[in-house]
Scaffold this motif. Structure first.
Motif, PDB file in Angstrom:
ATOM      1  N   TRP A 124       0.802  -1.093   0.148  1.00 15.67           N
ATOM      2  CA  TRP A 124      -0.078   0.003  -0.103  1.00 15.67           C
ATOM      3  C   TRP A 124       0.763   1.082   0.213  1.00 15.67           C
ATOM      4  O   TRP A 124       1.590   1.573   0.987  1.00 15.67           O
ATOM      5  N   PRO A 125       0.631   1.962  -0.911  1.00 13.16           N
ATOM      6  CA  PRO A 125      -0.013   1.723  -2.371  1.00 13.16           C
ATOM      7  C   PRO A 125       0.744   0.987  -3.086  1.00 13.16           C
ATOM      8  O   PRO A 125       1.985   0.698  -3.179  1.00 13.16           O
ATOM      9  N   ALA A 126      -0.146   0.196  -3.916  1.00 16.49           N
ATOM     10  CA  ALA A 126       0.323  -0.952  -4.736  1.00 16.49           C
ATOM     11  C   ALA A 126       1.272  -0.381  -5.778  1.00 16.49           C
ATOM     12  O   ALA A 126       0.837   0.224  -6.874  1.00 16.49           O
ATOM     13  N   SER A 127       2.545  -0.880  -5.631  1.00 17.96           N
ATOM     14  CA  SER A 127       3.498  -0.401  -6.890  1.00 17.96           C
ATOM     15  C   SER A 127       4.926  -1.148  -6.596  1.00 17.96           C
ATOM     16  O   SER A 127       4.992  -1.427  -5.194  1.00 17.96           O
ATOM     17  N   GLN A 128       5.585  -1.551  -7.516  1.00 14.88           N
ATOM     18  CA  GLN A 128       6.967  -1.991  -7.348  1.00 14.88           C
ATOM     19  C   GLN A 128       7.700  -0.967  -6.400  1.00 14.88           C
ATOM     20  O   GLN A 128       8.743  -1.705  -5.799  1.00 14.88           O
ATOM     21  N   LEU A 129       7.663   0.398  -6.647  1.00 14.43           N
ATOM     22  CA  LEU A 129       8.344   1.099  -5.823  1.00 14.43           C
ATOM     23  C   LEU A 129       8.280   0.995  -4.470  1.00 14.43           C
ATOM     24  O   LEU A 129       9.079   1.007  -3.480  1.00 14.43           O
ATOM     25  N   THR A 130       6.889   0.766  -3.923  1.00 15.67           N
ATOM     26  CA  THR A 130       6.601   0.321  -2.553  1.00 15.67           C
ATOM     27  C   THR A 130       7.214  -0.762  -2.212  1.00 15.67           C
ATOM     28  O   THR A 130       7.541  -0.871  -0.964  1.00 15.67           O
ATOM     29  N   LEU A 131       7.010  -1.950  -2.871  1.00 13.86           N
ATOM     30  CA  LEU A 131       7.633  -3.130  -2.506  1.00 13.86           C
ATOM     31  C   LEU A 131       9.241  -3.089  -2.333  1.00 13.86           C
ATOM     32  O   LEU A 131       9.550  -3.560  -1.318  1.00 13.86           O
ATOM     33  N   GLY A 132       9.591  -2.221  -3.234  1.00  9.40           N
ATOM     34  CA  GLY A 132      11.231  -2.008  -3.185  1.00  9.40           C
ATOM     35  C   GLY A 132      11.556  -1.134  -1.917  1.00  9.40           C
ATOM     36  O   GLY A 132      12.538  -1.718  -1.190  1.00  9.40           O
TER      37      GLY A 132
END
Length: 94
Positions: free
Chosen positions: A63-71
């Motif tokens: 949250w929010p859903a994105s590859q950046l957030t995961l990274g």
């Protein structure tokens, strides 16, 4: 064998979230271990384990859903991956 639900509400919430987003996926030899030691989708000999380090780890990852957030969640040590990282990425992309 009866399932025993964890008492910790954050563990129950995390397990429900995992079931909702990944419950229909065939994860094969991938396990998810929560901060309290609870293991979801346990497999006898996992080749890869997604390790959530605290109760807010899933929220920080998605949250929010994105590859950046995961990274960012990975860099901030919210979660770790033990074992075959490529296996986890393949399992999640199916």
């Amino acid at each position: 064998m009866e399932a025993v639900l964890p008492l910790d509400p954050s563990v129950r919430t995390s397990l429900a979230f995992l079931q909702e987003i990944l419950g229909t996926q065939h994860l094969g030899e991938v396990a998810v271990r929560l901060w309290d030691g609870t293991v979801w989708k346990n497999t006898p000999r996992p080749r890869c384990t997604l390790v959530l380090k605290h109760p807010g780890a899933l929220r920080r990852m998605f949250w929010p859903a994105s590859q950046l957030t995961l990274g960012e969640a990975y860099v901030q040590d919210d979660f770790d991956i033990e074992g075959d990282r490529d296996l986890l990425m393949r399992a999640l992309s199916n």
